[in-house]
Design a protein around this motif. Structure first.
Motif, PDB file in Angstrom:
ATOM      1  N   TYR A   1       7.150 -10.756 -15.064  1.00 34.99           N
ATOM      2  CA  TYR A   1       8.077 -11.596 -15.738  1.00 34.99           C
ATOM      3  C   TYR A   1       7.919 -11.752 -17.165  1.00 34.99           C
ATOM      4  O   TYR A   1       6.599 -11.672 -17.585  1.00 34.99           O
ATOM      5  CB  TYR A   1       8.231 -12.920 -14.990  1.00 34.99           C
ATOM      6  CG  TYR A   1       8.929 -12.748 -13.549  1.00 34.99           C
ATOM      7  CD1 TYR A   1      10.138 -12.904 -13.326  1.00 34.99           C
ATOM      8  CD2 TYR A   1       8.125 -12.442 -12.567  1.00 34.99           C
ATOM      9  CE1 TYR A   1      10.741 -12.643 -12.057  1.00 34.99           C
ATOM     10  CE2 TYR A   1       8.496 -12.277 -11.320  1.00 34.99           C
ATOM     11  CZ  TYR A   1      10.089 -12.456 -10.959  1.00 34.99           C
ATOM     12  OH  TYR A   1      10.356 -12.518  -9.781  1.00 34.99           O
TER      13      TYR A   1
ATOM     14  N   TYR B   1      13.555 -12.558 -17.626  1.00 36.87           N
ATOM     15  CA  TYR B   1      13.377 -11.159 -17.304  1.00 36.87           C
ATOM     16  C   TYR B   1      12.564 -10.676 -16.635  1.00 36.87           C
ATOM     17  O   TYR B   1      11.313 -11.149 -16.529  1.00 36.87           O
ATOM     18  CB  TYR B   1      13.903 -10.325 -18.707  1.00 36.87           C
ATOM     19  CG  TYR B   1      15.009 -10.398 -19.364  1.00 36.87           C
ATOM     20  CD1 TYR B   1      16.146  -9.846 -19.285  1.00 36.87           C
ATOM     21  CD2 TYR B   1      15.024 -11.671 -20.415  1.00 36.87           C
ATOM     22  CE1 TYR B   1      17.227 -10.120 -19.976  1.00 36.87           C
ATOM     23  CE2 TYR B   1      16.022 -11.923 -21.142  1.00 36.87           C
ATOM     24  CZ  TYR B   1      17.256 -11.193 -20.923  1.00 36.87           C
ATOM     25  OH  TYR B   1      18.555 -11.427 -21.744  1.00 36.87           O
TER      26      TYR B   1
ATOM     27  N   GLN C   1      22.089  -8.628 -20.457  1.00 40.60           N
ATOM     28  CA  GLN C   1      21.773  -8.811 -18.855  1.00 40.60           C
ATOM     29  C   GLN C   1      20.981  -7.588 -18.313  1.00 40.60           C
ATOM     30  O   GLN C   1      20.800  -7.927 -16.960  1.00 40.60           O
ATOM     31  CB  GLN C   1      23.392  -8.771 -18.119  1.00 40.60           C
ATOM     32  CG  GLN C   1      23.927 -10.048 -18.897  1.00 40.60           C
ATOM     33  CD  GLN C   1      25.482 -10.088 -18.116  1.00 40.60           C
ATOM     34  OE1 GLN C   1      25.809  -9.678 -16.898  1.00 40.60           O
ATOM     35  NE2 GLN C   1      26.630  -9.743 -18.944  1.00 40.60           N
TER      36      GLN C   1
ATOM     37  N   ASN D   1      18.135  -6.311 -16.598  1.00 41.03           N
ATOM     38  CA  ASN D   1      16.988  -6.774 -15.941  1.00 41.03           C
ATOM     39  C   ASN D   1      16.663  -8.588 -16.131  1.00 41.03           C
ATOM     40  O   ASN D   1      15.849  -8.838 -15.953  1.00 41.03           O
ATOM     41  CB  ASN D   1      15.512  -6.173 -16.616  1.00 41.03           C
ATOM     42  CG  ASN D   1      15.282  -4.637 -16.324  1.00 41.03           C
ATOM     43  OD1 ASN D   1      15.812  -4.202 -15.256  1.00 41.03           O
ATOM     44  ND2 ASN D   1      14.843  -3.917 -17.513  1.00 41.03           N
ATOM     45  N   LEU D   2      17.859  -9.006 -16.065  1.00 40.17           N
ATOM     46  CA  LEU D   2      17.823 -10.463 -16.136  1.00 40.17           C
ATOM     47  C   LEU D   2      17.857 -11.080 -15.019  1.00 40.17           C
ATOM     48  O   LEU D   2      18.420 -10.549 -13.678  1.00 40.17           O
ATOM     49  CB  LEU D   2      19.294 -11.079 -16.951  1.00 40.17           C
ATOM     50  CG  LEU D   2      19.522 -12.473 -17.114  1.00 40.17           C
ATOM     51  CD1 LEU D   2      18.491 -13.006 -17.943  1.00 40.17           C
ATOM     52  CD2 LEU D   2      21.035 -12.845 -17.436  1.00 40.17           C
TER      53      LEU D   2
END
Length: 655
Positions: free
Chosen positions: A53, A115, A130, A132-133
């Motif tokens: 992350y 992400y 957006q 891999n959000l």
């Protein structure tokens, strides 16, 4: 077909509201110096690994362009027993699991987004996306909605934390029904490291406190550990004190303590070792190691300053108690030889050819200036301090300003302000890479004026702000000070005109970029506050870094030939007997009116003054650091100073 589409939307919605990790709480603005900001993440299961992350902060301002300004890789971090990870500065309480600089999080309208990815996927200036959000929050502090940023992140609402300096945080609440309306956000009293609804395991906080935040070598002080609730079994607390040069050889005392069952406090005494080394002031840092699962550090990394009593006192005085002739110039013997026989613009050009010579003169970074000032502006009365230019006092080198709070700190003061000159920093200025890493520079390299050691001084933080970008004459220093800085800053500013094309010193208070005033004030300051040993020492230090000197410290009479009452006259270096130059006799002020001071290493000198026609008009002995009365007509004179078969000749102007 419509039924399939509807089912797909419902599935996507359900997935969106059952993420493994979400942004649980955000505090982007706090009262005062804004150092209590934090971001809190919440995982759906406790002790959840955040490997893979990345947390990204986006700037929604017009200049920010809805692009990233900070990315934080979360690899190696794990949420706690309640599924929480607190991200904030060392001033946040409870103490965050992940530390970021104070005052990093912008107020809004901005965004924080989580992400799947790495920090390298979001270099500064990356447009919000957006891709891999995982989760995003667009927020503000009573600002207009940033619809562009919201669209880029696929969110439909922007959340208001409250107006500036508010005491709220934005908190996420989930009623558990698993539909879009289940999730709400409320601006309310912050609850860092605790679930927003008050549920979860109650953690017992451990507070670290000390009896003193500053102690001398050889002293003792106590460290106290206190829990919010009595412990139900013995609690062992292990901690360290090491930080930088401070290590286990600098103290004695227990660094592992136990709070007994049923109690909530323990005290340990630390004894600081008084050695004979001048290590400089140091800062020990009380760092608690991992606490058991049900405990939480309310604070950590608590700092205590250790004042070194082995500081060095220089052989020369401070600007408030100046000495002369003790510190010799380190200039090469032929450094100014090319100036002889020149006048006017030819003299200025020859001087610039020396102090801006390409391939010889070096430019350092703006961060290197911190190291330069710690040496060049070192307080002669205490080697662990810098001397502050306007407030005329020493301050610990450790108190360099690193946050937005400048109270009690020192920072870098441009004598020729940046906004007047037109230079500024670049990214590479952020690196303190030492004197052996440098830029090539020329007289046209105006940007390098931003980090020219001859034109920067250590200054009190608030006083630097008070000076702002005022011209000298508009700004005359704090009320009640002696003005010991005036000649120093005058010679600094005059140097800048010679060193850089595009800069000039003018009469009055010009508003044209590249111009600074007031020339008449600066000439007066130069004449009435001649170079002393402190200024000569800093000239020598800056020379080590930049391989150029401020000629108006080495040869103060040059000022008159370029701006003063000798304009147009031919320059020749002061005559001297070689065996006497090492003593560097000072006579001042020059120009003089009714008194002429003499300062050097000897106790007594014989002084003779000759008119420009060669006629002796005065001859008498003078005691070191005293003066002779002048009752002479205005004009150019030669002063001959003799002592122990040595002699030096200097020119003076009598007004």
């Amino acid at each position: 077909m419509k039924k399939i589409t509807l089912l797909f939307i419902v599935l996507i919605s359900a997935i969106g509201y059952s993420q493994s990790v979400v942004i649980n709480e955000l505090d982007s603005d706090t009262p005062g110096i804004d150092d209590q900001e934090f971001i809190e993440l919440l995982s759906s299961t406790p002790n959840f690994s955040l490997d893979g992350y990345v947390l990204v902060l986006f700037n929604g301002s017009a200049s920010g362009g809805d692009s990233s300004y900070f990315a934080l890789d979360l690899d190696g971090y794990t949420t706690d027993v309640n599924g929480l990870l607190l991200i904030g500065s060392t001033t946040v309480s409870p103490f965050p699991q992940l530390i970021i600089p104070a005052n990093l999080i912008q107020n809004g309208a901005d965004a924080v987004a989580l992400y799947l990815g790495d920090d390298i996927d979001f270099p500064e200036g990356t447009l919000a996306t957006q891709t891999n959000l995982v989760d995003a929050m667009v927020y503000d502090t009573s600002d207009a909605d940033d619809t562009g940023l919201m669209a880029l992140l696929g969110v439909t609402e922007q959340y208001n934390e409250g107006s500036g300096n508010n005491t709220n945080s934005i908190q996420r609440f989930d009623d558990g029904l698993g539909n879009p309306n289940s999730i709400t956000y409320v601006a309310t009293t912050p609850t860092p490291r605790a679930l927003n609804d008050g549920s979860g395991i109650l953690l017992n906080g451990v507070l670290t406190s000390v009896t003193q935040s500053q102690v001398d070598e050889g002293s003792v002080f106590d460290i106290t550990f206190t829990t919010e609730q009595n412990v139900d079994s013995d609690l062992t607390i292990d901690f360290t004190l090491s930080n930088g040069g401070f290590d286990t050889s600098d103290f004695t005392g227990n660094t592992s303590v136990v709070i007994p069952t049923g109690q909530n406090t323990i005290v340990t005494t630390i004894t600081l070792i008084d050695d004979v080394l001048d290590e400089g002031d140091e800062v020990l840092k009380i760092v608690i190691a991992n606490l058991p699962t049900v405990y939480i550090a309310l604070n950590n990394n608590l700092e205590v300053r250790v004042v070194d009593n082995d500081f060095v006192v220089a052989s020369f005085g401070t600007p408030l108690n100046p000495t002369y002739g003790i510190v010799a110039s380190t200039q090469p013997s032929d450094y100014y030889n090319t100036l002889d026989g020149l006048s006017g613009s030819a003299l200025e050009q020859a001087l610039q050819d020396i102090v801006a010579e390409e391939g010889v003169v070096r430019a350092q970074t703006y961060s290197d200036i911190i190291d330069i000032l710690e040496a060049a502006d070192q307080n002669p009365a205490n080697s662990n301090q810098v001397w502050l230019v306007y407030t005329e006092q020493g301050r610990a080198k450790l108190d360099y300003q690193t946050t937005s709070n400048n109270t009690g700190t020192w920072n870098r003061e441009h004598t020729f302000p940046r906004s007047l000159a037109g230079y500024n920093s670049i990214d590479l200025d952020d690196f303190r890479d030492g004197k052996d890493v440098y830029w090539n520079t020329t007289a046209d390299s105006l940007r390098h004026g931003n980090s020219d050691g001859h034109a920067l001084r250590a200054a009190d933080g608030p006083e630097n702000s008070s000076r702002g970008n005022q011209h000298y004459g508009q700004y005359n220093g704090p009320t009640g000070t002696a003005g010991s800085f005036k000649g120093d800053v005058a010679r600094s500013v005059l140097y800048m005109q010679i060193r850089y094309n595009g800069l000039s010193v003018e009469s009055g208070y010009p508003s044209v970029t590249g111009q600074m005033g007031d020339l008449d004030v600066l000439l007066d300051w130069h004449r009435n506050d001649p170079p002393d040993d402190f200024e000569m020492n800093r000239n020598n230090v800056v020379y080590e870094w930049q391989v150029n000197r401020n000629p108006f410290i080495d040869q103060p009479d040059l000022v008159e030939y370029i701006w003063g009452n000798q304009i147009g006259n031919v320059w020749s270096q002061p005559l001297s007997v070689a065996s006497f130059t090492t003593e560097t006799i000072k006579i001042y002020p020059n120009p003089a009116t009714d008194k002429l001071f003499v300062s050097g290493k000897q106790q007594l000198y014989n002084l003779s003054i000759f008119s420009s026609e060669g006629r002796k008009v005065l001859s008498q002995p003078v005691v070191n650091n005293s003066y002779v009365d002048l009752k002479l007509a205005s004009g150019l004179y030669m002063v001959v100073i003799e002592s122990e078969d040595k002699r030096i000749t200097k020119k003076i102007i009598i007004e």
